[in-house]
Design an enzyme around this catalytic site. Structure first.
Site, short mmCIF file in Angstrom:
data_model
loop_
_atom_site.label_atom_id
_atom_site.label_comp_id
_atom_site.label_asym_id
_atom_site.label_seq_id
_atom_site.Cartn_x
_atom_site.Cartn_y
_atom_site.Cartn_z
N LYS A 19 22.30 -2.14 -4.18
CA LYS A 19 22.01 -2.96 -5.37
C LYS A 19 22.93 -4.18 -5.40
O LYS A 19 22.53 -5.27 -5.81
CB LYS A 19 22.18 -2.13 -6.64
CG LYS A 19 21.99 -2.93 -7.92
CD LYS A 19 22.09 -2.06 -9.15
CE LYS A 19 21.90 -2.90 -10.42
NZ LYS A 19 21.90 -2.07 -11.64
N HIS B 143 -24.45 8.70 3.75
CA HIS B 143 -23.50 9.24 4.74
C HIS B 143 -22.69 8.14 5.42
O HIS B 143 -22.54 8.12 6.65
CB HIS B 143 -24.23 10.10 5.76
CG HIS B 143 -24.86 11.33 5.19
ND1 HIS B 143 -24.21 12.16 4.31
CD2 HIS B 143 -26.09 11.87 5.36
CE1 HIS B 143 -25.01 13.16 3.96
NE2 HIS B 143 -26.16 13.01 4.58
#
Length: 549
Positions: free
Chosen positions: A151, A312
């Protein structure tokens, strides 16, 4: 500026002494704990213990070592923030400039136990010893250190992989600071490590939960993480619902997404495709989703008003033109049998006239960007019909498939716009033929290989799909054409791949083909070109094939 600490806390200590030596020589004080401290001291490196800095001993059998404000304050201090500097000075907390950290070998322990368990299988909650072993190999302090340092990468260099020791040690020795982009890259690498680490923990511990203890009894986790450090391919997949079954009733299934959009409502009668809202009907099935995505991808690829019918995962009818009702009738005429129980997709609004026309047919899913209120009333009588509206053009950049233990990833296929055509025969296609060729080629892109699409008047007139040879695909397409109530005398042909011989063109010519579009690229392209010239057929090459398996 006075140099701060270099905190080193590693499980894998390979090469740690070399980078620690470089840091010491550069004037940094080495700060460490337990086994890492002992290892470095054995290599002649002076080390300050974390305990002497925090004034607090390790507790809980080593579970708590570095979780202390004197450590995390040193990592998280923003050197450019005056208030941070004031607080650190007041509390006498020294900054930490480097963090070298890797984690307990949770993944390795799991792999070893999987090997003992005949290659892996479901762990059970009854195996408390094994569960306890896994839990004790979950790193807490190391993950917290990596996240804190990452960070604050502008101020802290975080090194999470031994592979980076050598080049960073060389920089330190030469007195050259790392650049901000380099520090960011190292931070991202650390975040990737912790993310993967958490994902492995989740997927491992989830196996200890029996199916009877899950809310849906599906046996599928809530989250799948697919991540690759140093790669742009990173996916977090969240489970959004569980269909009744997979392709067949005996197969369990679940549906995952990289994001759950606002238009998606996880309730029984509002389960839609991503980006679309389901207005009515049963929950989408596993097969419905596959078929609907094929239909949506194809119909959205047409700029003109278009209708696509799918069964399909295969297009079985398509047409484009200004009149949507007429488009539907022409698409259906191309194969009046296969669309039964399939997907009807439209890229324009479905109005009352169109709804009234298609309501007499049996189909499972209707896809459209919009449906008028009076048209919606027409479909209300079909309680099982799934009606979805919204954005049809939600193509992902990547396609994922599995093959046994392997996962295949590729970029999503698409057509160039405009297509770069190579006119290779003596006769060029006229405007109507060219329009039909481009239309048919787009449909062929979505047909399973080997695929052939016949077209006339911007509508399909026979589709041959999934055949092991191209002549067989054409034969299938021609049989479909002959079953039409009014089959066209002439047609154009599109192929998803090149013709290895001239026989496909010869058969097409005999049946009434006037123009052909194909990728080209066969060592026998001349055979197909000569056959086309012999019959006065126009042929164009696109230079790109579109296999679909």
């Amino acid at each position: 500026m006075e140099k701060g600490y270099a905190l080193i806390s590693t499980w894998d200590k390979t090469g740690t002494e070399k980078i620690a030596g470089a840091l010491t020589a550069a004037g940094y004080s080495i700060l460490s704990t337990g086994g890492t401290k002992k290892y470095l001291e054995n290599h002649g490196i002076e080390v300050t213990s974390v305990e002497s800095v925090t004034g607090f001993p390790e507790i809980l059998g080593g579970r708590v070592k570095t979780l202390h404000p004197f450590i995390h304050g040193g990592l998280l201090m923003d050197r450019e923030n005056p208030e941070h500097v004031r607080q650190m000075t007041e509390k006498k907390i020294k900054p930490i400039d480097f963090l070298i950290c890797n984690l307990y070998p949770f993944e390795k322990v799991v792999e070893e136990e999987n090997a003992k368990n005949a290659g892996g299988g479901a762990f059970t909650i009854d195996n408390t010893l094994l569960l306890g072993k896994f839990i004790e190999n979950i790193d807490i302090g190391g993950v917290a250190l990596l996240r804190a340092a990452s960070k604050n990468f502008n101020s802290v260099t975080v090194i999470s992989s031994p592979q980076d020791y050598s080049w960073i040690a060389e920089r330190i020795t030469k007195g050259k600071e790392l650049t901000e982009p380099e520090k960011l890259k190292l931070a991202v690498k650390a975040f990737a490590l912790t993310s993967k680490y958490d994902s492995i923990i989740y997927s491992t511990l989830e196996k200890f939960i029996s199916d009877t203890e899950t809310a849906d009894n599906s046996g599928f986790p809530d989250i799948f993480n697919i991540e690759a450090p140093n790669s742009k391919l990173k996916l977090k997949l969240e489970r959004i619902f569980v269909p009744r079954y997979g392709e067949n009733p005996h197969q369990k299934a679940a549906v995952f997404s990289k994001e759950v959009p606002q238009a998606y409502f996880p309730v029984e009668n509002n389960q839609g495709l991503l980006g679309m809202k389901q207005l009515q009907g049963k929950q989408l099935s596993y097969n419905n989703i596959l078929d609907s995505q094929t239909a949506a991808d194809l119909v959205a690829s047409f700029k003109e008003p278009a209708v696509v019918l799918v069964k399909h995962q295969l297009p079985c009818g398509a047409a484009v033109g200004d009149d949507m009702k007429n488009n539907f009738l022409r698409a259906f005429a191309g194969d009046p049998v296969s669309p039964f129980g399939g997907i009807f997709a439209f890229n324009r609004k479905v109005d009352l006239a169109l709804a009234d026309e298609i309501s007499g047919f049996f189909f499972e899913v209707l896809l459209a960007p919009e449906i008028t209120e009076d048209a919606e009333k027409i479909f209300k009588s079909k309680k099982n019909l799934r009606v979805l509206t919204g954005n049809l053009a939600l193509l992902s950049k990547w396609e994922f498939r599995s093959s046994g233990p392997l996962y295949l990833v590729q970029e999503t296929d698409s057509l160039e716009d405009p297509l770069k055509l190579d006119y290779v025969t003596e006769r060029r296609p006229d405007k109507d033929e060219l329009d039909d060729l481009l239309f048919a080629y787009n449909v062929a892109r979505m047909v399973k290989s080997n695929g052939i699409v016949l077209a006339h008047g911007l509508a399909t007139a026979g589709i041959g799909s999934g055949q092991p040879n191209r002549v067989g695909a054409l034969e299938t397409a021609l049989r479909g054409k002959e079953k039409m109530k009014a089959p066209p005398e002439n047609f154009v042909m599109a192929s998803d791949g090149f013709f290895p011989f001239g026989d496909t063109v010869a058969l097409a010519a005999k049946a009434g083909c006037t123009a052909v579009i194909q990728p080209g690229g066969s060592i026998r392209d001349n055979e197909s070109i000569e056959e086309a010239n012999r019959h006065g057929i126009a042929m164009v090459f696109t230079g790109k094939r579109h296999f679909r398996h």
